[in-house]
Design an enzyme around this catalytic site. Structure first.
Site, PDB file in Angstrom:
ATOM      1  N   ARG A  42       0.751  -1.314  -0.040  1.00 15.68           N
ATOM      2  CA  ARG A  42      -0.202  -0.107  -0.014  1.00 15.68           C
ATOM      3  C   ARG A  42       0.688   1.265  -0.058  1.00 15.68           C
ATOM      4  NH1 ARG A  42      -3.078  -3.403   3.366  1.00 15.68           N
ATOM      5  NH2 ARG A  42      -4.827  -4.451   1.948  1.00 15.68           N
ATOM      6  N   GLU A  77       2.888 -11.493  13.224  1.00 18.33           N
ATOM      7  CA  GLU A  77       2.117 -12.547  14.097  1.00 18.33           C
ATOM      8  C   GLU A  77       2.304 -13.847  13.954  1.00 18.33           C
ATOM      9  OE1 GLU A  77      -0.431 -11.070  10.718  1.00 18.33           O
ATOM     10  OE2 GLU A  77       0.766 -10.051  12.317  1.00 18.33           O
TER      11      GLU A  77
END
Length: 182
Positions: free
Chosen positions: A70, A107
């Protein structure tokens, strides 16, 4: 701050995406609306020219670094407006030629970012841009790449900051986010 409120009203929240307990903040409605997208870019450029550049050592920005993926949507436009070059940071194996790399924790494991080794010259002033800062791992890795090439990160820019995760604490330069989300 009417522009911030306007942008905040356009961002959509998707509960339990991509997994249960996560509330995904979707910036794509901003990109689909030309007025909103221009408002976002103008907000960033105004911040950089009125706040960042006057406080920087060289009084200019040489390079805008955008994080995969992005940051690629925002970085080139901001760079063009500033008269700076744009440099992409990509996941390992996606860039041709000699690259420098930095790893960061996600994560679910470790990931690695790369930057072409001739993309930034020693001493150049750099801004790093991405859509969101959560834990700060990917932004920190991008800052490490800039440092490995001798560049000086003057600021990190984000559309959204997840304040509870305190990702800014891991960065080596000031950070600015348009929207702070609790």
């Amino acid at each position: 701050m009417a522009d911030v409120e306007y942008l905040q009203s356009i961002i959509r929240k998707h509960p339990d995406f991509p997994k249960k307990g996560i509330s995904f903040l979707d910036i794509f409605p901003i990109l689909r609306d030309p007025i909103a997208f221009e408002t976002l870019i103008t907000h960033f450029v105004h911040h950089i020219t009125s706040q960042t550049i006057p406080k920087s050592l060289h009084k200019k920005v040489d390079v805008v670094v955008g994080l995969d993926a992005r940051g690629f949507l925002l970085g080139p436009i901001i760079a063009l407006r500033l008269g700076a070059s744009f440099v992409p940071v990509r996941k390992r194996g996606k860039l041709p030629g000699e690259c420098v790399s930095a790893s960061y924790e996600k994560e679910y494991g470790i990931d690695t970012f790369e930057m072409q080794s001739d993309a930034i010259l020693p001493g150049q002033s750099v801004i790093i841009v991405d859509d969101l800062i959560a834990t700060g791992g990917s932004a920190k890795a991008a800052g490490e790449l800039v440092g490995k090439l001798g560049g000086v990160t003057v600021e990190y820019l984000f559309i959204i900051e997840i304040m509870a995760l305190k990702g800014y604490h891991h960065l080596d330069a000031p950070a600015y986010s348009v929207i702070q989300h609790l």
